[in-house]
Design a protein around this motif. Structure first.
Motif, PDB file in Angstrom:
ATOM      1  N   ALA A  47       0.717  -5.681  -0.973  1.00  0.00           N
ATOM      2  CA  ALA A  47       0.228  -4.716   0.016  1.00  0.00           C
ATOM      3  C   ALA A  47      -0.698  -3.724  -0.680  1.00  0.00           C
ATOM      4  CB  ALA A  47       1.397  -3.980   0.669  1.00  0.00           C
ATOM      5  N   VAL A  48      -1.881  -3.519  -0.102  1.00  0.00           N
ATOM      6  CA  VAL A  48      -2.852  -2.591  -0.669  1.00  0.00           C
ATOM      7  C   VAL A  48      -3.528  -1.811   0.451  1.00  0.00           C
ATOM      8  CG1 VAL A  48      -3.333  -4.025  -2.679  1.00  0.00           C
ATOM      9  CG2 VAL A  48      -4.728  -4.283  -0.650  1.00  0.00           C
ATOM     10  N   GLY A  49      -4.077  -0.655   0.126  1.00  0.00           N
ATOM     11  CA  GLY A  49      -4.895   0.105   1.062  1.00  0.00           C
ATOM     12  C   GLY A  49      -4.166   1.235   1.743  1.00  0.00           C
ATOM     13  N   ILE A  50      -4.966   1.970   2.565  1.00  0.00           N
ATOM     14  CA  ILE A  50      -4.458   3.102   3.334  1.00  0.00           C
ATOM     15  C   ILE A  50      -4.879   2.906   4.782  1.00  0.00           C
ATOM     16  CG2 ILE A  50      -4.509   5.603   3.609  1.00  0.00           C
ATOM     17  CD1 ILE A  50      -5.410   5.742   0.661  1.00  0.00           C
ATOM     18  N   GLY A  79       0.149  -2.087  -4.216  1.00  0.00           N
ATOM     19  CA  GLY A  79      -1.013  -1.693  -4.995  1.00  0.00           C
ATOM     20  C   GLY A  79      -1.080  -0.196  -5.234  1.00  0.00           C
ATOM     21  N   ALA A  80      -1.896   0.172  -6.206  1.00  0.00           N
ATOM     22  CA  ALA A  80      -2.083   1.583  -6.535  1.00  0.00           C
ATOM     23  C   ALA A  80      -2.644   2.330  -5.338  1.00  0.00           C
ATOM     24  CB  ALA A  80      -3.025   1.715  -7.730  1.00  0.00           C
ATOM     25  N   ASN A  81      -2.101   3.507  -5.076  1.00  0.00           N
ATOM     26  CA  ASN A  81      -2.500   4.407  -3.993  1.00  0.00           C
ATOM     27  C   ASN A  81      -2.315   3.839  -2.596  1.00  0.00           C
ATOM     28  OD1 ASN A  81      -3.274   6.614  -5.633  1.00  0.00           O
ATOM     29  ND2 ASN A  81      -5.113   5.482  -6.190  1.00  0.00           N
ATOM     30  N   ALA A  82      -1.565   2.762  -2.443  1.00  0.00           N
ATOM     31  CA  ALA A  82      -1.288   2.216  -1.118  1.00  0.00           C
ATOM     32  C   ALA A  82      -0.350   3.153  -0.361  1.00  0.00           C
ATOM     33  CB  ALA A  82      -0.650   0.831  -1.229  1.00  0.00           C
ATOM     34  N   VAL A  83      -0.520   3.215   0.944  1.00  0.00           N
ATOM     35  CA  VAL A  83       0.380   3.986   1.803  1.00  0.00           C
ATOM     36  C   VAL A  83       1.077   2.978   2.711  1.00  0.00           C
ATOM     37  CG1 VAL A  83       0.605   5.782   3.539  1.00  0.00           C
ATOM     38  CG2 VAL A  83      -1.080   6.028   1.706  1.00  0.00           C
ATOM     39  N   VAL A  84       2.331   2.663   2.390  1.00  0.00           N
ATOM     40  CA  VAL A  84       3.078   1.635   3.103  1.00  0.00           C
ATOM     41  C   VAL A  84       3.895   2.292   4.208  1.00  0.00           C
ATOM     42  CG1 VAL A  84       4.743  -0.243   2.873  1.00  0.00           C
ATOM     43  CG2 VAL A  84       3.176   0.261   0.997  1.00  0.00           C
ATOM     44  N   LEU A  85       3.649   1.858   5.441  1.00  0.00           N
ATOM     45  CA  LEU A  85       4.324   2.426   6.609  1.00  0.00           C
ATOM     46  C   LEU A  85       5.166   1.403   7.359  1.00  0.00           C
ATOM     47  CD1 LEU A  85       1.319   4.515   7.979  1.00  0.00           C
ATOM     48  CD2 LEU A  85       3.204   5.300   6.531  1.00  0.00           C
ATOM     49  N   GLU A  86       5.029   0.118   7.015  1.00  0.00           N
ATOM     50  CA  GLU A  86       5.797  -0.952   7.651  1.00  0.00           C
ATOM     51  C   GLU A  86       6.309  -1.930   6.611  1.00  0.00           C
ATOM     52  OE1 GLU A  86       3.969  -2.962  10.857  1.00  0.00           O
ATOM     53  OE2 GLU A  86       4.036  -1.227  12.174  1.00  0.00           O
TER      54      GLU A  86
END
Length: 183
Positions: free
Chosen positions: A161-164, A146-153
């Protein structure tokens, strides 16, 4: 729209028509990709007569990098059929692997975190505007970021995947699993 329409796009076979630029078409992103593809093709040839063509590809890459505001290195591993509708602000680490037929929107960053390694993005992944994919992780086939998502895994195949930090909200095999670093 991962349920029916977009699953027709292959995660294995590149659709080179997605990168094709018309003769008089103004498409900076496609021109940037063409300069990268040309450089890589001429570098593999390693013949004395390709030196001028390789240098011309470097100049074109520098020009289109400035025009687009994108930081996509000449030696990166991009699968065929990459689609970049708005290339402004895209940053891709040189060691990142992007699978075929991916879609990357503006202001996306794909790179390392604390020197831990680079992401591996499989085929036909759609990455929304402003998303950050950082660290040694894998994004599965047909996934959506998703837009502006921060994927760490890792994100499983077919998941969204969405969110921070990013959470899995649909599809895939692990629904509602946090994608944040638990260590």
């Amino acid at each position: 729209m991962k349920d029916g329409g977009s699953s027709a796009v292959s995660a294995d076979s590149p659709d080179w028509s997605r990168e094709r630029k018309g003769l008089l078409e103004w498409s900076p992103s496609r021109a940037l990709l063409a300069s990268i593809r040309d450089y890589q093709r001429y570098s593999k040839a390693r013949r004395w007569w390709t030196t001028g063509s390789r240098a011309y590809a470097v100049l074109r890459h520098r020009w289109w990098s400035v025009v687009t505001g994108a930081d996509i290195p000449l030696n990166c591993r991009l699968g065929g059929g990459l689609l970049i509708p708005h290339p402004n602000g895209i940053v891709i680490h040189p060691e990142v692997e992007l699978g075929p037929n991916c879609l990357v929107f503006q202001q996306v960053t794909i790179g390392t975190r604390d020197g831990s390694g680079v992401p591996r993005i499989e085929g036909h992944v759609d990455i929304g505007a402003g998303a950050k994919i950082i660290g040694a992780l894998t994004i599965g086939r047909h996934a959506t970021i998703g837009a502006n998502a921060v994927v760490l895994e890792d994100v499983p195949a077919g998941a969204t995947a969405v969110g921070i930090p990013a959470r899995i909200v649909g599809g895939g095999s692990h629904t509602d699993k946090d994608c944040r670093d638990e260590s």
